[in-house]
Design a protein around this motif. Structure first.
Motif, mmCIF file in Angstrom:
data_model
loop_
_atom_site.group_PDB
_atom_site.id
_atom_site.type_symbol
_atom_site.label_atom_id
_atom_site.label_comp_id
_atom_site.label_asym_id
_atom_site.label_seq_id
_atom_site.Cartn_x
_atom_site.Cartn_y
_atom_site.Cartn_z
ATOM 1 N N MET A 186 0.838 -1.188 0.000
ATOM 2 C CA MET A 186 0.000 0.000 0.000
ATOM 3 C C MET A 186 0.876 1.242 0.000
ATOM 4 O O MET A 186 1.972 1.245 0.577
ATOM 5 N N LEU A 187 0.397 2.285 -0.648
ATOM 6 C CA LEU A 187 1.104 3.556 -0.719
ATOM 7 C C LEU A 187 0.148 4.687 -0.356
ATOM 8 O O LEU A 187 -1.080 4.526 -0.391
ATOM 9 N N TYR A 188 0.717 5.835 -0.025
ATOM 10 C CA TYR A 188 -0.078 7.053 0.106
ATOM 11 C C TYR A 188 -0.098 7.762 -1.249
ATOM 12 O O TYR A 188 0.919 7.795 -1.954
ATOM 13 N N ARG A 246 6.064 2.935 5.477
ATOM 14 C CA ARG A 246 7.075 2.232 6.266
ATOM 15 C C ARG A 246 7.378 0.858 5.677
ATOM 16 O O ARG A 246 8.337 0.201 6.093
ATOM 17 N N PHE A 247 6.574 0.403 4.702
ATOM 18 C CA PHE A 247 6.794 -0.892 4.069
ATOM 19 C C PHE A 247 7.424 -0.774 2.682
ATOM 20 O O PHE A 247 8.122 -1.683 2.245
ATOM 21 N N ILE A 248 7.166 0.318 1.968
ATOM 22 C CA ILE A 248 7.619 0.468 0.595
ATOM 23 C C ILE A 248 8.362 1.782 0.434
ATOM 24 O O ILE A 248 7.867 2.846 0.829
ATOM 25 N N GLY A 249 9.547 1.714 -0.156
ATOM 26 C CA GLY A 249 10.318 2.905 -0.453
ATOM 27 C C GLY A 249 10.581 3.031 -1.939
ATOM 28 O O GLY A 249 10.345 2.096 -2.711
ATOM 29 N N PHE A 250 11.089 4.183 -2.364
ATOM 30 C CA PHE A 250 11.357 4.452 -3.772
ATOM 31 C C PHE A 250 12.851 4.631 -4.047
ATOM 32 O O PHE A 250 13.247 5.337 -4.975
ATOM 33 N N GLY A 251 13.697 4.026 -3.247
ATOM 34 C CA GLY A 251 15.131 4.204 -3.431
ATOM 35 C C GLY A 251 15.529 5.630 -3.086
ATOM 36 O O GLY A 251 15.133 6.171 -2.047
ATOM 37 N N PRO A 252 16.292 6.309 -3.956
ATOM 38 C CA PRO A 252 16.717 7.687 -3.665
ATOM 39 C C PRO A 252 15.600 8.715 -3.844
ATOM 40 O O PRO A 252 15.763 9.864 -3.448
ATOM 41 N N LEU A 253 14.474 8.310 -4.424
ATOM 42 C CA LEU A 253 13.376 9.251 -4.661
ATOM 43 C C LEU A 253 12.500 9.356 -3.424
ATOM 44 O O LEU A 253 12.161 8.357 -2.785
ATOM 45 N N HIS A 254 12.113 10.588 -3.093
ATOM 46 C CA HIS A 254 11.242 10.804 -1.940
ATOM 47 C C HIS A 254 9.769 10.672 -2.315
ATOM 48 O O HIS A 254 8.948 10.245 -1.499
ATOM 49 N N THR A 255 9.431 11.045 -3.515
ATOM 50 C CA THR A 255 8.065 10.912 -4.016
ATOM 51 C C THR A 255 8.138 10.518 -5.490
ATOM 52 O O THR A 255 9.176 10.638 -6.142
ATOM 53 N N LEU A 256 6.993 10.053 -6.023
ATOM 54 C CA LEU A 256 6.837 9.775 -7.451
ATOM 55 C C LEU A 256 5.700 10.632 -7.970
ATOM 56 O O LEU A 256 4.571 10.553 -7.462
ATOM 57 N N ASP A 257 5.979 11.469 -8.955
ATOM 58 C CA ASP A 257 5.002 12.428 -9.458
ATOM 59 C C ASP A 257 4.737 12.170 -10.940
ATOM 60 O O ASP A 257 5.670 11.876 -11.707
ATOM 61 N N ALA A 258 3.480 12.307 -11.357
ATOM 62 C CA ALA A 258 3.164 12.072 -12.764
ATOM 63 C C ALA A 258 1.858 12.758 -13.136
ATOM 64 O O ALA A 258 0.998 13.039 -12.281
ATOM 65 N N PRO A 310 12.665 3.125 -9.623
ATOM 66 C CA PRO A 310 12.731 2.649 -8.229
ATOM 67 C C PRO A 310 12.593 1.140 -8.198
ATOM 68 O O PRO A 310 11.877 0.550 -9.018
ATOM 69 N N PRO A 311 13.273 0.465 -7.287
ATOM 70 C CA PRO A 311 13.207 -1.005 -7.234
ATOM 71 C C PRO A 311 11.823 -1.486 -6.831
ATOM 72 O O PRO A 311 11.088 -0.801 -6.104
ATOM 73 N N PHE A 312 11.460 -2.655 -7.303
ATOM 74 C CA PHE A 312 10.208 -3.268 -6.866
ATOM 75 C C PHE A 312 10.262 -3.506 -5.366
ATOM 76 O O PHE A 312 11.316 -3.862 -4.824
ATOM 77 N N PRO A 313 9.148 -3.320 -4.676
ATOM 78 C CA PRO A 313 9.145 -3.628 -3.234
ATOM 79 C C PRO A 313 9.299 -5.121 -3.029
ATOM 80 O O PRO A 313 8.554 -5.919 -3.600
ATOM 81 N N TYR A 314 10.270 -5.519 -2.244
ATOM 82 C CA TYR A 314 10.506 -6.941 -1.997
ATOM 83 C C TYR A 314 9.488 -7.440 -0.985
ATOM 84 O O TYR A 314 9.378 -6.898 0.111
ATOM 85 N N TYR A 315 8.741 -8.461 -1.348
ATOM 86 C CA TYR A 315 7.645 -8.933 -0.504
ATOM 87 C C TYR A 315 7.707 -10.443 -0.377
ATOM 88 O O TYR A 315 7.294 -11.156 -1.305
ATOM 89 N N PRO A 316 8.145 -10.981 0.727
ATOM 90 C CA PRO A 316 8.809 -10.247 1.796
ATOM 91 C C PRO A 316 10.307 -10.064 1.557
ATOM 92 O O PRO A 316 10.943 -9.273 2.221
ATOM 93 N N GLU A 317 10.884 -10.840 0.614
ATOM 94 C CA GLU A 317 12.313 -10.731 0.379
ATOM 95 C C GLU A 317 12.657 -10.283 -1.034
ATOM 96 O O GLU A 317 13.588 -9.539 -1.249
#
Length: 412
Positions: free
Chosen positions: A140-142, A173-185, A353-360
């Motif tokens: 899930m993302l915001y 807290r579960f998914i990050g975007f690597g060096p990016l703080h947000t993704l805009d489009a 950004p890398p795919f979120p590893y779920y769970p690894e």
């Protein structure tokens, strides 16, 4: 009927009347309505328990303008979610729920959560979505969105939607975007739905399908362009969905088929990519997978097929005490095949950004994915429960090999 059967039958009729209101809004006076009811309370891994309330003006206040909004607070992430919308109808409407024909322009602004895999193209114009998830789902993302859309539905069997939006995804807290703080489009979308040869009757709260065996076709095209120098998303997504139900012989049994396909040209970040329709919430709709986790099999082009058989109450109708309830036995089969192009593989393109590893780790395709299930339908006239087995990819890390899926027919 026995007293117990009469009680259950009346309970079913009462529940159906309640669900008519739960699919949309509850009138609160002549000018306001509360809802949608499905968003009042929820639970998921990211937010914990969530309570909300929404309100919308009705035709009693204005027959051209409708204004609404909602607010919700989640006790798990301690965040407020909110949304507001304003709609202008080019014709005078008779009720707060779309009275046909629909010819309206709507503006929407919201900040809320989005479960990956829950927004695939559907063959229904809209469907209620409860935010309850009893199983753990970290995908899930915001998302913050501003959207302007035009809706044209000259009848209850056709619908056209054109929209443009500005979107921003935030990590959790579960998914990050690597060096990016947000993704805009920016997103430009066009969608067409056709209930071919069908006929429906419109009430103030729901649509009654008068020809349930008519096929339905839905098409959608989207262009997504990154809105920041750090986001290199630039993709065209084309999706198609077709659904058909067929009666079998002279009995009440039916066989239903739904097929969905998505093709992506270009490349972009995973939140903007199409995803196989999973069921992140407790309620599963026809055309989704019960056991497939979002992004478990990442793909930018795929075909999924869903089949369901309903015996129309024949099997359980052989039991005199059960026959009055009209409960039917069902069997289902769901399968998909897909692939991920090199241009959308983060391991080959460092700008993504890398795919979120779920769970690894995210796993790749080696063969088609499949599920099968058996269950009961028409419980109290609205409910379905089934046990589903995963037929392959059973050794995937964290794979659910089987489980109970619940469905409720609440289209509006």
């Amino acid at each position: 009927m026995s007293p117990a059967i009469r009680f259950i039958d009346e309970w079913g009729r009462t529940t159906r009347r309640m669900m008519d209101g739960a699919t949309g809004y509850i009138p609160a006076g002549s000018s306001l309505a509360l809802g949608p009811v499905a968003s009042f309370i929820g639970y998921n891994t990211l937010e914990g328990f969530r309570l909300g309330l929404g309100v919308k003006t009705t035709a009693g206040l204005s027959r051209h303008i409708s204004i609404g909004g909602y607010g919700a607070y989640a006790f798990g992430d301690h965040r407020w979610k909110y949304g507001a919308e304003a709609e202008w109808s080019f014709r005078q409407v008779d009720s707060y729920y779309g009275s046909y024909p629909i010819n309206a322009l709507k503006g929407v602004f919201s900040y809320d959560t989005e479960a990956l895999g829950a927004s695939s193209l559907s063959c229904a114009t809209s469907a209620s979505r409860f935010r309850f998830s009893l199983r753990r789902n970290e995908m899930m993302l915001y998302r913050r969105e501003g959207r302007l859309e035009y809706n044209l539905e000259p009848s209850v069997i056709t619908a056209i939607r054109i929209s443009g939006s500005r979107e921003r995804y935030y990590p959790t807290r579960f998914i990050g975007f690597g060096p990016l703080h947000t993704l805009d489009a920016w997103r430009l979308s066009g969608q067409f739905l056709w209930h071919i040869g069908g006929d429906m009757f419109q009430t103030p709260t729901r649509r009654i399908n008068l020809k349930p065996y008519a096929p339905t076709l839905a098409l959608r095209g989207q262009w997504v362009k990154g809105a920041s120098d750090a986001d290199h998303t630039d993709m065209l997504i084309v999706e198609a969905c077709a659904e058909k139900s067929t009666p079998l012989g002279s009995s009440a049994s039916t066989f239903s088929v739904l097929a969905h396909a998505a093709v992506t040209v270009g490349h972009g970040a995973f939140p903007f990519m199409p995803s196989l329709p999973s069921s992140p919430y407790i309620l599963r709709r026809f055309g989704s997978f019960a056991l497939l986790r979002p992004l478990e099999l990442p793909s930018d082009r795929y075909i999924d097929l869903h089949m369901r058989f309903d015996d129309g109450g024949y099997l359980l109708g052989l039991i005199p005490a059960i026959k009055p309830l009209g409960i039917s036995a069902t069997a289902s089969f769901d399968a998909a095949v897909g692939s991920l192009s090199d241009s959308n593989n983060p391991s080959l393109d460092s700008s993504l950004p890398p795919f979120p590893y779920y769970p690894e780790k995210s796993l790749t395709w080696s063969r088609p994915y499949a599920e099968a299930g058996i269950g009961l339908d028409n419980i109290l006239g609205i409910g379905r429960i089934e046990y589903v087995w995963r037929l392959n990819y059973r050794s995937n890390v964290g794979a659910r090999r089987g489980g109970i899926a619940i469905g409720i027919d609440m289209l509006f």
